[in-house]
Write a protein that holds these residues in place. Structure first.
Motif, mmCIF file in Angstrom:
data_model
loop_
_atom_site.group_PDB
_atom_site.id
_atom_site.type_symbol
_atom_site.label_atom_id
_atom_site.label_comp_id
_atom_site.label_asym_id
_atom_site.label_seq_id
_atom_site.Cartn_x
_atom_site.Cartn_y
_atom_site.Cartn_z
ATOM 1 N N VAL A 1 0.840 -1.196 0.000
ATOM 2 C CA VAL A 1 0.000 0.000 0.000
ATOM 3 C C VAL A 1 0.878 1.250 0.000
ATOM 4 N N LEU A 2 1.925 1.244 0.796
ATOM 5 C CA LEU A 2 2.846 2.376 0.829
ATOM 6 C C LEU A 2 3.548 2.550 -0.519
ATOM 7 N N GLN A 3 3.958 1.438 -1.122
ATOM 8 C CA GLN A 3 4.578 1.515 -2.443
ATOM 9 C C GLN A 3 3.587 2.062 -3.467
ATOM 10 N N SER A 4 2.339 1.629 -3.385
ATOM 11 C CA SER A 4 1.322 2.121 -4.316
ATOM 12 C C SER A 4 1.086 3.615 -4.145
ATOM 13 N N VAL A 5 1.027 4.079 -2.907
ATOM 14 C CA VAL A 5 0.824 5.507 -2.655
ATOM 15 C C VAL A 5 1.998 6.314 -3.200
ATOM 16 N N LEU A 6 3.212 5.833 -2.986
ATOM 17 C CA LEU A 6 4.388 6.556 -3.494
ATOM 18 C C LEU A 6 4.425 6.575 -5.023
ATOM 19 N N ILE A 7 4.047 5.474 -5.661
ATOM 20 C CA ILE A 7 4.000 5.431 -7.123
ATOM 21 C C ILE A 7 2.907 6.367 -7.640
ATOM 22 N N VAL A 8 1.778 6.428 -6.948
ATOM 23 C CA VAL A 8 0.693 7.321 -7.350
ATOM 24 C C VAL A 8 1.126 8.778 -7.211
ATOM 25 N N ILE A 9 1.816 9.106 -6.138
ATOM 26 C CA ILE A 9 2.308 10.475 -5.959
ATOM 27 C C ILE A 9 3.324 10.823 -7.046
ATOM 28 N N LEU A 10 4.189 9.879 -7.384
ATOM 29 C CA LEU A 10 5.141 10.098 -8.476
ATOM 30 C C LEU A 10 4.409 10.299 -9.803
ATOM 31 N N THR A 11 3.384 9.512 -10.040
ATOM 32 C CA THR A 11 2.591 9.653 -11.261
ATOM 33 C C THR A 11 1.928 11.022 -11.317
ATOM 34 N N GLN A 12 1.377 11.459 -10.193
ATOM 35 C CA GLN A 12 0.722 12.771 -10.161
ATOM 36 C C GLN A 12 1.729 13.889 -10.381
ATOM 37 N N LEU A 13 2.894 13.795 -9.771
ATOM 38 C CA LEU A 13 3.925 14.821 -9.971
ATOM 39 C C LEU A 13 4.401 14.863 -11.417
ATOM 40 N N LEU A 14 4.564 13.699 -12.040
ATOM 41 C CA LEU A 14 4.965 13.670 -13.442
ATOM 42 C C LEU A 14 3.881 14.228 -14.353
ATOM 43 N N SER A 15 2.623 13.955 -14.022
ATOM 44 C CA SER A 15 1.546 14.510 -14.847
ATOM 45 C C SER A 15 1.477 16.031 -14.709
#
Length: 166
Positions: free
Chosen positions: A4-18
């Motif tokens: 879950v923590l890895q998923s949240v960090l990947i989602v935050i990275l995705t949002q920052l890249l977008s």
């Protein structure tokens, strides 16, 4: 808990890249669909399709770089819940003040880049609620990108096992 923590960090990275990619679209390519098409709903739909495509592309590229990321399946739900919670908080707090609503448009800059060109006379309750469609399109883009990554990963796995058998 670690997934879950890895998923949240990947989602935050995705949002920052977008956010970064749409900032490039705005600054370098002068993305201004509302003034080019002069119809709010058509330009809003095209912009949401662009959001879907960018999120899918970012997800595929992140899954290609981080091999563990392709095994995390709840990323679209996490992105949707994070954006929805921030949207609801800002929507509730900005009941009469549209300046506060700009905070959400910075958090979800892919749709904020569209609304930077729209006059505030168009910014009514229906348009604020239709921003939920941009959250759904970003979730769908993440979901489609995840599906593409899983298909590519399975196809590579099948191809590599065929070559080993021969």
């Amino acid at each position: 808990m670690l997934k879950v923590l890895q998923s949240v960090l990947i989602v935050i990275l995705t949002q920052l890249l977008s956010i970064y990619i749409f900032a490039i679209f705005v600054v370098v390519f002068n993305l201004n669909l509302f003034n080019q098409l002069s119809n709010l709903w058509i330009s809003f739909g095209i912009h949401n399709i662009l959001i879907l495509f960018v999120y899918a592309l970012i997800t595929v590229l992140i899954n290609k770089y981080f091999k563990v990321s392709s095994k995390l399946n709840n990323k679209s739900k996490i992105l949707g819940s994070l954006l929805l919670i921030s949207y609801l908080i800002v929507f509730y707090l900005s009941n009469q003040d549209l300046n506060l609503f700009r905070i959400f448009l910075l958090i979800h800059y892919p749709i904020g880049s569209f609304f930077r060109t729209i006059p505030y006379s168009y910014f009514d309750l229906l348009l604020q609620i239709s921003i939920l469609l941009s959250i759904v399109s970003s979730m769908l883009g993440l979901y489609i990108g995840q599906g593409i990554s899983i298909l590519v990963h399975k196809k590579k796995k099948k191809l590599s096992s065929l070559s080993k058998k021969q």
